[in-house]
Write a protein that holds these residues in place. Structure first.
Motif, mmCIF file in Angstrom:
data_model
loop_
_atom_site.group_PDB
_atom_site.id
_atom_site.type_symbol
_atom_site.label_atom_id
_atom_site.label_comp_id
_atom_site.label_asym_id
_atom_site.label_seq_id
_atom_site.Cartn_x
_atom_site.Cartn_y
_atom_site.Cartn_z
ATOM 1 N N ALA A 140 50.057 -27.475 -26.987
ATOM 2 C CA ALA A 140 51.123 -26.529 -26.647
ATOM 3 C C ALA A 140 51.419 -25.722 -27.907
ATOM 4 O O ALA A 140 52.311 -26.075 -28.671
ATOM 5 C CB ALA A 140 52.361 -27.260 -26.140
ATOM 6 N N PRO A 141 50.665 -24.659 -28.164
ATOM 7 C CA PRO A 141 50.832 -23.918 -29.412
ATOM 8 C C PRO A 141 52.055 -22.999 -29.435
ATOM 9 O O PRO A 141 52.295 -22.329 -30.436
ATOM 10 C CB PRO A 141 49.547 -23.103 -29.518
ATOM 11 C CG PRO A 141 49.095 -22.930 -28.118
ATOM 12 C CD PRO A 141 49.534 -24.173 -27.387
ATOM 13 N N SER A 142 52.809 -22.994 -28.359
ATOM 14 C CA SER A 142 53.966 -22.110 -28.290
ATOM 15 C C SER A 142 55.182 -22.836 -27.742
ATOM 16 O O SER A 142 55.777 -23.649 -28.405
ATOM 17 C CB SER A 142 53.649 -20.881 -27.427
ATOM 18 O OG SER A 142 52.659 -20.086 -28.041
ATOM 19 N N ARG A 143 55.493 -22.562 -26.506
ATOM 20 C CA ARG A 143 56.728 -23.008 -25.886
ATOM 21 C C ARG A 143 56.696 -24.481 -25.466
ATOM 22 O O ARG A 143 55.645 -25.036 -25.184
ATOM 23 C CB ARG A 143 56.973 -22.129 -24.649
ATOM 24 C CG ARG A 143 58.326 -22.245 -24.074
ATOM 25 C CD ARG A 143 58.525 -21.188 -23.013
ATOM 26 N NE ARG A 143 59.298 -21.799 -21.928
ATOM 27 C CZ ARG A 143 59.244 -21.431 -20.684
ATOM 28 N NH1 ARG A 143 58.475 -20.447 -20.321
ATOM 29 N NH2 ARG A 143 59.963 -22.034 -19.791
ATOM 30 N N VAL A 144 57.875 -25.079 -25.396
ATOM 31 C CA VAL A 144 58.062 -26.458 -24.943
ATOM 32 C C VAL A 144 57.527 -26.624 -23.524
ATOM 33 O O VAL A 144 57.644 -25.725 -22.697
ATOM 34 C CB VAL A 144 59.568 -26.823 -24.951
ATOM 35 C CG1 VAL A 144 59.805 -28.185 -24.329
ATOM 36 C CG2 VAL A 144 60.128 -26.760 -26.343
ATOM 37 N N ILE A 145 56.953 -27.794 -23.264
ATOM 38 C CA ILE A 145 56.532 -28.140 -21.909
ATOM 39 C C ILE A 145 56.896 -29.605 -21.665
ATOM 40 O O ILE A 145 56.833 -30.430 -22.587
ATOM 41 C CB ILE A 145 55.027 -27.875 -21.674
ATOM 42 C CG1 ILE A 145 54.695 -27.966 -20.201
ATOM 43 C CG2 ILE A 145 54.183 -28.813 -22.507
ATOM 44 C CD1 ILE A 145 53.406 -27.286 -19.811
ATOM 45 N N GLU A 146 57.274 -29.901 -20.455
ATOM 46 C CA GLU A 146 57.611 -31.276 -20.076
ATOM 47 C C GLU A 146 56.380 -31.934 -19.460
ATOM 48 O O GLU A 146 55.560 -31.279 -18.825
ATOM 49 C CB GLU A 146 58.761 -31.275 -19.058
ATOM 50 C CG GLU A 146 60.029 -30.617 -19.553
ATOM 51 C CD GLU A 146 60.676 -31.354 -20.707
ATOM 52 O OE1 GLU A 146 60.585 -32.601 -20.738
ATOM 53 O OE2 GLU A 146 61.271 -30.684 -21.570
ATOM 54 N N LYS A 147 56.287 -33.244 -19.619
ATOM 55 C CA LYS A 147 55.144 -33.991 -19.090
ATOM 56 C C LYS A 147 54.968 -33.779 -17.587
ATOM 57 O O LYS A 147 53.852 -33.629 -17.102
ATOM 58 C CB LYS A 147 55.295 -35.484 -19.406
ATOM 59 C CG LYS A 147 54.067 -36.281 -19.103
ATOM 60 C CD LYS A 147 54.175 -37.694 -19.625
ATOM 61 C CE LYS A 147 52.849 -38.403 -19.412
ATOM 62 N NZ LYS A 147 52.865 -39.747 -19.964
#
Length: 108
Positions: A18-25
């Motif tokens: 995830a080189p940018s924005r937050v992501i949830e599992k």
């Protein structure tokens, strides 16, 4: 000169970063299912589910994750699960030397 990477096949390892924005599992669970159905091994970046404000971890952490995937000859494809402004903060610091020696797909 452009070199096309080999097509993915069962047993290949793919990297998720995830080189940018937050992501949830929970947002990538279906993707994991598909990759497993395709017979692929999945390697997560260390900061894949990290959070630093809007970003998926600090710049150095996201840079390290992506660089490790680029440098690892066993990783045949890199999936960037989120894109955006965070990538522009790190892309000029990447070293593509090993990537050129072992080209791979970069998706996202």
């Amino acid at each position: 000169m452009s070199t096309r990477p080999e097509l993915l096949k069962k047993g290949d390892t793919i990297g998720l970063v995830a080189p940018s924005r937050v992501i949830e599992k929970a947002q990538v669970e279906r993707a994991y299912q598909v990759f497993i159905e395709w017979g692929l091994e999945v390697k997560n970046g260390k900061s894949l589910f990290a959070k630093a404000g809007y970003f998926a971890g600090e710049d150095d952490d996201r840079l390290t994750d992506l660089q490790e995937m680029l440098d690892n000859p066993a990783v045949k494809c890199i999936f960037c699960v989120r894109g955006g402004y965070g990538m522009t903060r790190i892309i000029d610091q990447l070293d593509f030397t090993k990537f050129e020696e072992h080209p791979k797909w970069i998706v996202g």
